[in-house]
Design an enzyme around this catalytic site. Structure first.
Site, short mmCIF file in Angstrom:
data_model
loop_
_atom_site.label_atom_id
_atom_site.label_comp_id
_atom_site.label_asym_id
_atom_site.label_seq_id
_atom_site.Cartn_x
_atom_site.Cartn_y
_atom_site.Cartn_z
N ASP A 138 24.78 60.77 43.64
CA ASP A 138 25.78 60.11 42.89
C ASP A 138 26.95 60.04 44.04
O ASP A 138 27.86 59.07 43.64
CB ASP A 138 26.25 60.78 41.71
N TYR A 191 24.16 58.11 33.02
CA TYR A 191 24.54 59.61 32.73
C TYR A 191 26.31 59.71 32.84
O TYR A 191 26.60 59.11 33.24
CB TYR A 191 23.92 60.59 33.66
#
Length: 760
Positions: free
Chosen positions: A379, A464
């Site tokens: 990420d 998410y």
């Protein structure tokens, strides 16, 4: 007839009297409520007066600093940087401006010895599309005459970074969406309409990328899965995926390499069209369905959940980027790439940690469809802090929290303000920090509520959402923790899919995946001369002194000092001592090394085998804990380029360990990995709850003090028989005297201002 009229008049009179009674009661309630004293939520002057400006050496760049650096770089004619927000891959693009942290030695000299204040500088990342390489620059001083310096070589030992290592920018996404429209949707309009209800510009198909983008260094070939155009798209897969080659800087050279429809592969769009028309494929037939992914409540709210208030005002203070709370002080910031971080963390004036920061969040997926079978998300390559949007009062954080705006410059041409992206609040965790009721001999009660300070941000990266908390306890402990929520990633269920997860909706597979999160914990226990100690237990057999013929097994303490970086790299899957300590050479009153313990909370799955070529870009996840000697040239465990250049990463954390330096009496950094294995299940619909889905690291004093420091807290409670209602050591007994009507700030929300836009 008269009786009926009389009865009606009586009923009307009773109704009128009832209404008058209700109105009078309401008025009385309002009048009495207005007489309640208001809670003053202002910080006490004694707290605010203790702030200093030392924290500013760690402060994120201001809006004006971002603007100054951007304009300076734009004005360097030789760099030829485009000023467009959606610059094409073939153009030079200023992708990132972020704070360049000072060297630790310089910062400590300033903080502890009144040395010169380190110059504020920025890191700048430029994607040189015209020349097909990437570079990083140091720009500063920000409070003086700006200069820039190419630092690519000294940071990564290469002159230029490979162009295909860059993240996909908004400009490239715009070109990618145009390509999909012209080269996929228009050519397959009939097939997509019949199978998935696709209607141009009315009912779309939304793309979701698999990563990494290929199988070897230099690849830029992305599998794109398609999902229904509904809220919560991530659990509406349609069974259609395409492989796009977008290696070229010019989108006219891009191509569709493969196609997957209902589990069957096709080499070209044309071959798919032919087989579809001939009935040689098992067709998917579109059917409208209710949106089971919607987060709109199934029932209308009937009231408020419990809300907290500060009856006597806030006991913490936030000024600039510094927080003061009880015995704690620290500086904070939010990196666009790595996310939340704190610096110069002190308890009772003594520095516990120089830095505690999020480093990386990684997921590895299992599937038998191409969009998920390769997927390994890193990420920070997208930007963890980049997606910290506004927090919702009363849900994401308490309504009465202190909220902080942040500014960022990443994948844009302007500085963006993200309102209320950080919240800070004191919170009673709902169980005592400590307590004892003395039933035998001497009757008494002593206890203390567990009120702690939370600093929180929440990042929503695609599907998410990660809730990041740094928590400061009155016992001298500090915790770095993450909880996951949001939507699972899913794939269309085909033959063999159930080997890789559970079915969670009609034709929807929730794919098995791991979550790993890496934290950097730079502990300075009474200075920078520290050691790494481990403690555990074992059993030994001893004879009882009073009856030698009887032997018993007795637990005893096993202690060890770890001396090198390799020895201190504790792999997943191996037996690890249960007590891990960063210790000073000084002792407490009882002769034990003053230390802080690293206590992990983790339910991690297995790490990707080291034989996999992509593993080097996430080699930090090999270790539960790795202890290394501090180096300014080893600032992070991952990098912006890890996602798209996995096979030859510019930052390979394992090299921090492999040089195997001594960690005896050194400035030590702990790199801690926590996580959880997620096997999606029906209750992940509509989306995943935070309960049980998280992990982190707790830093606990271990022989650091001579006693529990919370015994000095003003929150302590103590009483004996006959003094139950005495307020001297039991303020709760007099709580009714503090009843008041809380003064709340108005509810506002501006979070949608910061969402990604794919137009100029």
């Amino acid at each position: 007839m008269v009786a009926q009229v009389t009865s009606s008049l009586v009923k009307c009179l009773l109704i009128i009297l009832g209404l008058i009674s209700v109105i009078v009661n309401i008025v009385l309630i309002c009048l009495n409520s207005s007489r309640l004293p208001k809670c003053h939520l202002q910080v006490q002057d004694s707290i605010a007066a203790n702030h200093t400006d030392h924290s500013m050496v760690f402060a994120d760049l201001t809006a004006l600093e971002y603007l100054a650096v951007r304009d300076y770089m734009w004005n360097q004619k030789d760099l030829k940087i485009s000023r467009s927000a959606i610059a094409k891959p073939s153009e030079n693009f200023l992708f990132l401006i972020d704070l360049l942290l000072p060297k630790k030695q310089d910062a400590l000299f300033y903080l502890d010895q009144h040395g010169p204040k380190p110059q504020r500088k920025a890191t700048v990342v430029v994607f040189f599309g015209q020349s097909s390489y990437l570079k990083e620059y140091e720009v500063g001083p920000l409070d003086g005459h700006l200069r820039h310096r190419d630092v690519t070589k000294e940071r990564y030992n290469v002159e230029n970074l490979p162009f295909t290592a860059r993240t996909v920018t908004i400009g490239e996404y715009v070109e990618l969406f145009i390509f999909l429209e012209s080269q996929v949707f228009q050519k397959l309009e009939n097939e997509l309409r019949e199978s998935f209800g696709y209607i141009p510009r009315k009912r779309n198909l939304n793309p979701f990328e698999g990563m990494p983008r290929g199988l070897k260094a230099g690849d830029r070939k992305t599998w794109i899965s398609f999902f229904r155009d509904e809220s919560g798209i991530y659990i509406h897969p349609v069974g259609f995926e395409v492989l796009i080659n977008h290696e070229s800087k010019n989108s006219s050279d891009w191509s569709v390499l493969k196609l997957l429809y209902n589990g069957k592969y096709f080499e070209t769009l044309e071959s798919f069209k032919k087989d579809y028309e001939r009935g040689l494929v098992t067709k998917i037939v579109y059917k409208a369905i209710p949106n089971y992914a919607s987060l709109k409540p199934r029932k209308k709210p009937t009231g408020l959940s419990p809300q907290q208030s500060y009856l006597q005002g806030k006991r913490f203070s936030v000024k600039n980027n510094q927080v003061i709370y009880m015995d704690w002080t620290f500086a904070f910031g939010l990196s666009s790439l790595t996310g939340m971080r704190v610096f110069d963390v002190r308890f009772r004036g003594e520095r516990i940690a120089y830095e505690i920061s999020v480093q990386e969040a990684m997921s590895v997926y299992g599937s038998n469809t191409p969009g998920m079978v390769l997927t390994k998300f890193l990420d920070s390559s997208i930007g963890i802090g980049r997606f910290a949007h506004e927090l919702v009062r009363g849900v994401d954080c308490p309504h009465v929290a202190t909220y902080v705006d942040v500014y960022r410059y990443i994948d844009t041409n302007v500085t963006h303000r993200f309102r209320n992206a950080i919240c800070i609040f004191e919170y009673d965790v709902g169980r005592p920090l400590r307590r004892h009721f003395s039933d035998f001999f001497y009757n008494s009660y002593g206890g203390m509520p567990n009120s702690a300070l939370y600093m929180r941000t929440i990042t929503a990266i695609g599907n998410y959402d990660y809730i990041w908390d740094f928590i400061f306890y009155q016992s001298g402990s500090v915790e770095a923790r993450v909880h996951a929520t949001g939507y699972i990633s899913s794939s269309y269920k085909i033959d063999g899919s159930l080997r890789y997860g559970h079915q969670v909706a009609q034709n929807v597979l929730g794919n098995i995946h791991t979550h790993f999160v890496n934290f950097k914990v730079d502990l300075d226990i009474l200075g920078v001369t520290n050691n790494f100690l481990t403690k555990d237990m074992a059993f030994e057999e001893v004879s009882l002194p009073w009856t030698a013929e009887r032997k018993v097994k007795v637990p005893y303490l096993v202690e060890k000092q770890t001396k090198t970086e390799r020895e201190a790299a504790l792999h997943h899957g191996t037996k690890t001592p249960r007590y891990l300590h960063v210790a000073s050479n000084r002792t407490n009153r009882w002769g034990h090394e003053r230390s802080y313990r690293l206590q992990l909370t983790s339910f991690a799955g297995d790490h990707l085998p080291e034989s996999e070529p992509e593993e080097r870009s996430m080699s930090w996840a090999r270790y539960k804990v790795a202890i290394t000697k501090h180096k300014d040239n080893e600032p992070t465990s991952s990098s912006l380029y890890g996602q798209n250049y996995m096979w030859d990463p510019v930052v390979d954390f394992s090299k921090y360990v492999e040089d195997d330096e001594s960690i005896v009496n050194q400035d030590l950094v702990a790199w801690v990995t926590a996580g959880f294995l997620h096997i999606p299940h029906a209750e992940d619909i509509p989306n995943t709850v935070t309960v049980g889905n998280g992990g982190g690291v707790l830093l606990r004093p271990h022989n650091y003090f001579d006693e529990d420091p919370s015994i000095h807290s003003p929150d302590g409670v103590y009483f004996e028989p006959g003094s139950e209602h005495d307020c001297e050591y039991n303020k709760v007994a007099c709580l009714e005297k503090d009843l008041c009507s809380p003064t709340l700030e108005p509810y506002t929300y501006n979070g949608f201002e910061g969402v990604m836009k794919f137009e100029g």
